[in-house]
Design a protein around this motif. Structure first.
Motif, PDB file in Angstrom:
ATOM      1  N   UNK A   1     -33.579  -4.897 -49.089  1.00  0.00           N
ATOM      2  CA  UNK A   1     -33.964  -5.895 -50.086  1.00  0.00           C
ATOM      3  C   UNK A   1     -35.196  -6.638 -49.599  1.00  0.00           C
ATOM      4  N   UNK A   2     -36.357  -6.270 -50.140  1.00  0.00           N
ATOM      5  CA  UNK A   2     -37.600  -6.835 -49.660  1.00  0.00           C
ATOM      6  C   UNK A   2     -38.218  -7.833 -50.615  1.00  0.00           C
ATOM      7  N   UNK A   3     -39.467  -8.208 -50.320  1.00  0.00           N
ATOM      8  CA  UNK A   3     -40.156  -9.224 -51.114  1.00  0.00           C
ATOM      9  C   UNK A   3     -40.446  -8.741 -52.527  1.00  0.00           C
ATOM     10  N   UNK A   4     -40.869  -7.487 -52.658  1.00  0.00           N
ATOM     11  CA  UNK A   4     -41.154  -6.944 -53.986  1.00  0.00           C
ATOM     12  C   UNK A   4     -40.132  -5.904 -54.407  1.00  0.00           C
ATOM     13  N   UNK A   5     -39.807  -4.974 -53.520  1.00  0.00           N
ATOM     14  CA  UNK A   5     -38.968  -3.840 -53.892  1.00  0.00           C
ATOM     15  C   UNK A   5     -37.591  -3.917 -53.243  1.00  0.00           C
ATOM     16  N   UNK A   6     -36.633  -3.273 -53.898  1.00  0.00           N
ATOM     17  CA  UNK A   6     -35.298  -3.064 -53.338  1.00  0.00           C
ATOM     18  C   UNK A   6     -35.092  -1.556 -53.253  1.00  0.00           C
TER      19      UNK A   6
ATOM     20  N   UNK B   1     -30.681   8.142 -54.508  1.00  0.00           N
ATOM     21  CA  UNK B   1     -31.622   7.139 -53.982  1.00  0.00           C
ATOM     22  C   UNK B   1     -32.511   6.613 -55.109  1.00  0.00           C
ATOM     23  N   UNK B   2     -32.857   5.341 -55.043  1.00  0.00           N
ATOM     24  CA  UNK B   2     -33.750   4.764 -56.058  1.00  0.00           C
ATOM     25  C   UNK B   2     -34.375   3.481 -55.520  1.00  0.00           C
ATOM     26  N   UNK B   3     -35.419   3.029 -56.220  1.00  0.00           N
ATOM     27  CA  UNK B   3     -36.102   1.780 -55.890  1.00  0.00           C
ATOM     28  C   UNK B   3     -36.133   0.886 -57.118  1.00  0.00           C
ATOM     29  N   UNK B   4     -35.804  -0.389 -56.925  1.00  0.00           N
ATOM     30  CA  UNK B   4     -35.970  -1.392 -57.970  1.00  0.00           C
ATOM     31  C   UNK B   4     -37.247  -2.166 -57.672  1.00  0.00           C
ATOM     32  N   UNK B   5     -38.140  -2.231 -58.637  1.00  0.00           N
ATOM     33  CA  UNK B   5     -39.354  -3.028 -58.471  1.00  0.00           C
ATOM     34  C   UNK B   5     -39.111  -4.418 -59.067  1.00  0.00           C
ATOM     35  N   UNK B   6     -39.748  -5.425 -58.485  1.00  0.00           N
ATOM     36  CA  UNK B   6     -39.672  -6.803 -58.988  1.00  0.00           C
ATOM     37  C   UNK B   6     -38.244  -7.323 -59.040  1.00  0.00           C
TER      38      UNK B   6
END
Length: 368
Positions: free
Chosen positions: A197-202, A221-226
């Motif tokens: 869980x980062x500043x921009x992406x998860x 696997x996946x990435x959530x933006x914002x």
């Protein structure tokens, strides 16, 4: 080779070397200015100036594309034109080069051959890994720490690029010596997830345990933006403008968050603490909902979920782990999980290569 792993996050740079030294500072860069007045006034009013080296990163920087004098990290907040870089592809951005070079210069002794491990968000990994490796392999810079008048030449003799989230699972599952922290999770067939869980992406990475190894499940696997800390800052920006009628920058919103929601502006004090709490709950629900919808019925088969990344600490007070309905573990100092995980992966690469050389009867050296 001397090993350094760098997690060049949108919000913070995190880096660690093979000897266990580590640095962490905000991913902010701004043009430098004269600090003599600040120092003089600080002395006059009895201010206890912070002796932390990482809060005084005033550098002169030069590479084949840019040169100048900059404030980096916390000190950059004192620069009028300081900024983060939030571009999806920030590989060739000047700030990226300055931040990585600064971290490497802080951690690597002069004259050592450096093996650098660096991370990319999971969603951008395939598209950007070759470009990033090429940039770092060809990278050469001269950096001077103005406070100490100390100059270093930075180049990387070997570069490995890893996917963020994928790297962090190694930190969650393994001790530094490579032994498993949770033997009960390592039964073949188990599914293990890491939520970075980062500043921009998860970034969400799921592994299947095999006999003696882990296999990434790309279909899960996946990435959530914002959905990271930046979304909290945007909500604070919007809330402040609604209350005051004035727009503010991301850095101003961050200042409000650091001050627990309070800010004095145009003759009055504003309290946005409720809005900050609501924003934390909002992004937390986004992530929990995404885990349940994107993983579908596989959610029930996951043996454990590891939570990593700096935002985990930001939302810890509103995070209801029971909603995930599986064993959920917050990795200690979660913001450093990717950097530590990449160091694990560098060592694993080295062990595999040395074993191959040994099996082939080759001589080898430079074990470290």
């Amino acid at each position: 080779m001397f090993k350094v792993s760098v997690d060049p996050g949108y919000g913070y740079i995190k880096a660690i070397n093979g000897e266990g030294d580590q640095v962490r500072f905000p991913s902010i860069v701004g043009m430098a200015h004269n600090l003599n007045l600040n120092r003089a006034l600080g002395g006059l009013i009895g201010d206890k100036r912070d002796e932390d080296e990482l809060k005084k990163l005033h550098i002169r920087y030069e590479d084949d594309q840019a040169s100048g004098e900059f404030f980096v990290g916390e000190l950059a907040r004192k620069s009028k034109n300081a900024s983060y870089c939030f571009e999806q592809n920030k590989i060739n951005h000047q700030h990226t080069r300055i931040l990585i070079a600064t971290a490497a210069a802080l951690l690597a002794p002069e004259g050592k051959n450096i093996w650098l491990g660096a991370g990319l968000p999971l969603e951008y990994f395939e598209a950007q890994k070759n470009e990033m490796k090429r940039m770092l392999t060809n990278f050469q810079a001269k950096i001077t720490f103005v406070e100490k008048n100390k100059t270093k030449q930075i180049k990387f003799d070997r570069v490995s690029i890893y996917a963020q989230g994928v790297a962090s699972i190694y930190d969650g599952l393994l001790y530094p010596n490579g032994r498993p922290r949770y033997p009960q999770f390592m039964r073949p067939g188990n599914l293990i997830a890491a939520v970075n869980w980062g500043t921009r992406t998860v970034d969400v990475a799921v592994y299947e345990v095999l006999e003696g190894s882990l296999e990434i499940r790309g279909d899960l696997c996946f990435t959530l933006d914002d959905a990271g800390a930046m979304e909290i800052r945007r909500i604070v920006q919007q809330a402040f403008q609604e209350k005051s009628g004035y727009p503010i920058s991301i850095l101003d919103a961050e200042k409000i968050i650091l001050q627990k929601g309070y800010i004095f502006f145009n003759g009055r004090e504003y309290d946005l603490s409720k809005e900050i709490m609501a924003a934390k709950k909002h992004i937390t629900q986004l992530v929990i909902d995404a885990l349940q919808t994107k993983l579908g019925n596989q959610t029930s088969f996951i043996r454990a979920i590891f939570l990593t990344g700096g935002v985990v600490e930001d939302v810890r007070d509103v995070l209801d782990l029971n909603k995930l309905k599986t064993e959920t573990i917050i990795i200690p100092d979660p913001q450093f999980a990717d950097a530590r995980g990449m160091l694990h992966m560098i060592r694993l690469e080295e062990r595999i290569e040395l074993q191959k050389k040994k099996n082939n009867g080759e001589l080898f050296s430079d074990i470290g």
